[in-house]
Design a protein around this motif. Structure first.
Motif, PDB file in Angstrom:
ATOM      1  N   LEU A  48       6.643 -68.399 -15.919  1.00 28.84           N
ATOM      2  CA  LEU A  48       5.277 -68.004 -16.278  1.00 28.84           C
ATOM      3  C   LEU A  48       4.455 -67.552 -15.071  1.00 28.84           C
ATOM      4  O   LEU A  48       3.759 -66.539 -15.161  1.00 28.84           O
ATOM      5  N   PRO A  49       4.531 -68.217 -13.911  1.00 26.35           N
ATOM      6  CA  PRO A  49       3.779 -67.704 -12.757  1.00 26.35           C
ATOM      7  C   PRO A  49       4.202 -66.288 -12.356  1.00 26.35           C
ATOM      8  O   PRO A  49       3.354 -65.471 -11.986  1.00 26.35           O
ATOM      9  N   ALA A  50       5.476 -65.975 -12.446  1.00 32.36           N
ATOM     10  CA  ALA A  50       5.939 -64.626 -12.090  1.00 32.36           C
ATOM     11  C   ALA A  50       5.416 -63.593 -13.088  1.00 32.36           C
ATOM     12  O   ALA A  50       4.984 -62.503 -12.693  1.00 32.36           O
ATOM     13  N   VAL A  51       5.428 -63.935 -14.366  1.00 32.46           N
ATOM     14  CA  VAL A  51       4.929 -63.011 -15.394  1.00 32.46           C
ATOM     15  C   VAL A  51       3.417 -62.812 -15.220  1.00 32.46           C
ATOM     16  O   VAL A  51       2.928 -61.680 -15.229  1.00 32.46           O
ATOM     17  N   ALA A  52       2.691 -63.911 -15.039  1.00 37.79           N
ATOM     18  CA  ALA A  52       1.242 -63.812 -14.840  1.00 37.79           C
ATOM     19  C   ALA A  52       0.933 -63.033 -13.557  1.00 37.79           C
ATOM     20  O   ALA A  52       0.001 -62.227 -13.523  1.00 37.79           O
ATOM     21  N   GLY A  53       1.722 -63.252 -12.519  1.00 33.75           N
ATOM     22  CA  GLY A  53       1.516 -62.531 -11.263  1.00 33.75           C
ATOM     23  C   GLY A  53       1.730 -61.044 -11.426  1.00 33.75           C
ATOM     24  O   GLY A  53       0.981 -60.233 -10.869  1.00 33.75           O
ATOM     25  N   ALA A  54       2.752 -60.662 -12.189  1.00 31.86           N
ATOM     26  CA  ALA A  54       3.016 -59.240 -12.423  1.00 31.86           C
ATOM     27  C   ALA A  54       1.853 -58.597 -13.177  1.00 31.86           C
ATOM     28  O   ALA A  54       1.432 -57.481 -12.848  1.00 31.86           O
ATOM     29  N   LEU A  55       1.318 -59.284 -14.172  1.00 30.58           N
ATOM     30  CA  LEU A  55       0.177 -58.751 -14.918  1.00 30.58           C
ATOM     31  C   LEU A  55      -1.062 -58.662 -14.027  1.00 30.58           C
ATOM     32  O   LEU A  55      -1.815 -57.683 -14.097  1.00 30.58           O
ATOM     33  N   THR A  56      -1.259 -59.652 -13.175  1.00 30.09           N
ATOM     34  CA  THR A  56      -2.399 -59.640 -12.250  1.00 30.09           C
ATOM     35  C   THR A  56      -2.283 -58.477 -11.271  1.00 30.09           C
ATOM     36  O   THR A  56      -3.266 -57.773 -11.006  1.00 30.09           O
ATOM     37  N   ARG A  57      -1.080 -58.260 -10.730  1.00 33.43           N
ATOM     38  CA  ARG A  57      -0.887 -57.126  -9.807  1.00 33.43           C
ATOM     39  C   ARG A  57      -1.144 -55.804 -10.510  1.00 33.43           C
ATOM     40  O   ARG A  57      -1.776 -54.903  -9.957  1.00 33.43           O
ATOM     41  N   LEU A  58      -0.679 -55.667 -11.747  1.00 37.85           N
ATOM     42  CA  LEU A  58      -0.911 -54.445 -12.512  1.00 37.85           C
ATOM     43  C   LEU A  58      -2.409 -54.222 -12.708  1.00 37.85           C
ATOM     44  O   LEU A  58      -2.910 -53.107 -12.526  1.00 37.85           O
ATOM     45  N   VAL A  62      -4.683 -51.011 -11.422  1.00 39.62           N
ATOM     46  CA  VAL A  62      -5.500 -50.208 -12.333  1.00 39.62           C
ATOM     47  C   VAL A  62      -6.944 -50.188 -11.847  1.00 39.62           C
ATOM     48  O   VAL A  62      -7.587 -49.132 -11.832  1.00 39.62           O
ATOM     49  N   GLU A  63      -7.453 -51.342 -11.421  1.00 37.03           N
ATOM     50  CA  GLU A  63      -8.821 -51.393 -10.908  1.00 37.03           C
ATOM     51  C   GLU A  63      -8.968 -50.546  -9.647  1.00 37.03           C
ATOM     52  O   GLU A  63      -9.971 -49.849  -9.468  1.00 37.03           O
ATOM     53  N   ALA A  64      -7.975 -50.581  -8.764  1.00 33.91           N
ATOM     54  CA  ALA A  64      -8.025 -49.785  -7.535  1.00 33.91           C
ATOM     55  C   ALA A  64      -8.025 -48.295  -7.863  1.00 33.91           C
ATOM     56  O   ALA A  64      -8.776 -47.519  -7.266  1.00 33.91           O
ATOM     57  N   LYS A  65      -7.196 -47.883  -8.812  1.00 33.76           N
ATOM     58  CA  LYS A  65      -7.169 -46.471  -9.225  1.00 33.76           C
ATOM     59  C   LYS A  65      -8.509 -46.065  -9.817  1.00 33.76           C
ATOM     60  O   LYS A  65      -8.991 -44.952  -9.582  1.00 33.76           O
ATOM     61  N   ALA A  66      -9.114 -46.943 -10.591  1.00 31.62           N
ATOM     62  CA  ALA A  66     -10.416 -46.631 -11.190  1.00 31.62           C
ATOM     63  C   ALA A  66     -11.464 -46.438 -10.102  1.00 31.62           C
ATOM     64  O   ALA A  66     -12.302 -45.537 -10.188  1.00 31.62           O
ATOM     65  N   ARG A  67     -11.418 -47.266  -9.060  1.00 32.21           N
ATOM     66  CA  ARG A  67     -12.380 -47.110  -7.947  1.00 32.21           C
ATOM     67  C   ARG A  67     -12.136 -45.810  -7.200  1.00 32.21           C
ATOM     68  O   ARG A  67     -13.075 -45.174  -6.755  1.00 32.21           O
ATOM     69  N   GLU A  68     -10.875 -45.405  -7.056  1.00 35.64           N
ATOM     70  CA  GLU A  68     -10.552 -44.153  -6.367  1.00 35.64           C
ATOM     71  C   GLU A  68     -11.094 -42.943  -7.116  1.00 35.64           C
ATOM     72  O   GLU A  68     -11.549 -41.984  -6.509  1.00 35.64           O
ATOM     73  N   THR A  69     -11.041 -42.983  -8.430  1.00 39.24           N
ATOM     74  CA  THR A  69     -11.493 -41.841  -9.216  1.00 39.24           C
ATOM     75  C   THR A  69     -12.999 -41.787  -9.353  1.00 39.24           C
ATOM     76  O   THR A  69     -13.538 -40.746  -9.694  1.00 39.24           O
ATOM     77  N   GLN A  70     -13.677 -42.920  -9.073  1.00 43.42           N
ATOM     78  CA  GLN A  70     -15.133 -42.956  -9.156  1.00 43.42           C
ATOM     79  C   GLN A  70     -15.687 -43.498  -7.845  1.00 43.42           C
ATOM     80  O   GLN A  70     -16.141 -44.631  -7.787  1.00 43.42           O
ATOM     81  N   PRO A  71     -15.662 -42.690  -6.783  1.00 46.26           N
ATOM     82  CA  PRO A  71     -16.144 -43.185  -5.496  1.00 46.26           C
ATOM     83  C   PRO A  71     -17.603 -43.602  -5.569  1.00 46.26           C
ATOM     84  O   PRO A  71     -18.406 -42.979  -6.250  1.00 46.26           O
ATOM     85  N   GLY A  72     -17.901 -44.704  -4.869  1.00 52.43           N
ATOM     86  CA  GLY A  72     -19.277 -45.182  -4.834  1.00 52.43           C
ATOM     87  C   GLY A  72     -19.654 -46.044  -6.018  1.00 52.43           C
ATOM     88  O   GLY A  72     -20.739 -46.589  -6.059  1.00 52.43           O
TER      89      GLY A  72
END
Length: 89
Positions: A48-58, A62-72
């Motif tokens: 379960l920690p590995a599965v939860a970790g994979a979802l957290t990394r994903l 996704v959040e990082a990509k969203a910040r890249e597409t909307q600078p500022g």
């Protein structure tokens, strides 16, 4: 991958642990906002920690990509899950 079953879920209606196995009942909301079960995700508790970790990394990617597409602009905070979707331990 074409042979694997595909489950779509937009929430978890129940999550339990019994006999060293986590069981998450996945669901989607119907047109009235009522959760309808779509499948059961069964994970050995030791993994379960590995599965939860994979979802957290994903989610972080996704959040990082969203910040890249909307600078500022900060990425929007995740919405609160509907009241019908709750953890039952």
């Amino acid at each position: 991958m074409a042979d694997l079953p595909t489950l779509f879920a937009d929430g978890v209606v129940e999550a339990t642990v019994r006999h060293g196995v986590a069981r998450l009942k996945l669901a989607v909301q119907d047109g009235k906002g009522t959760p309808v079960p779509t499948g059961l995700l069964v994970v050995p508790l030791t993994q379960l920690p590995a599965v939860a970790g994979a979802l957290t990394r994903l989610l972080r990617e996704v959040e990082a990509k969203a910040r890249e597409t909307q600078p500022g602009q900060a990425a929007p905070e995740p919405a609160e899950p509907p009241a019908a979707f709750r953890f039952q331990g």
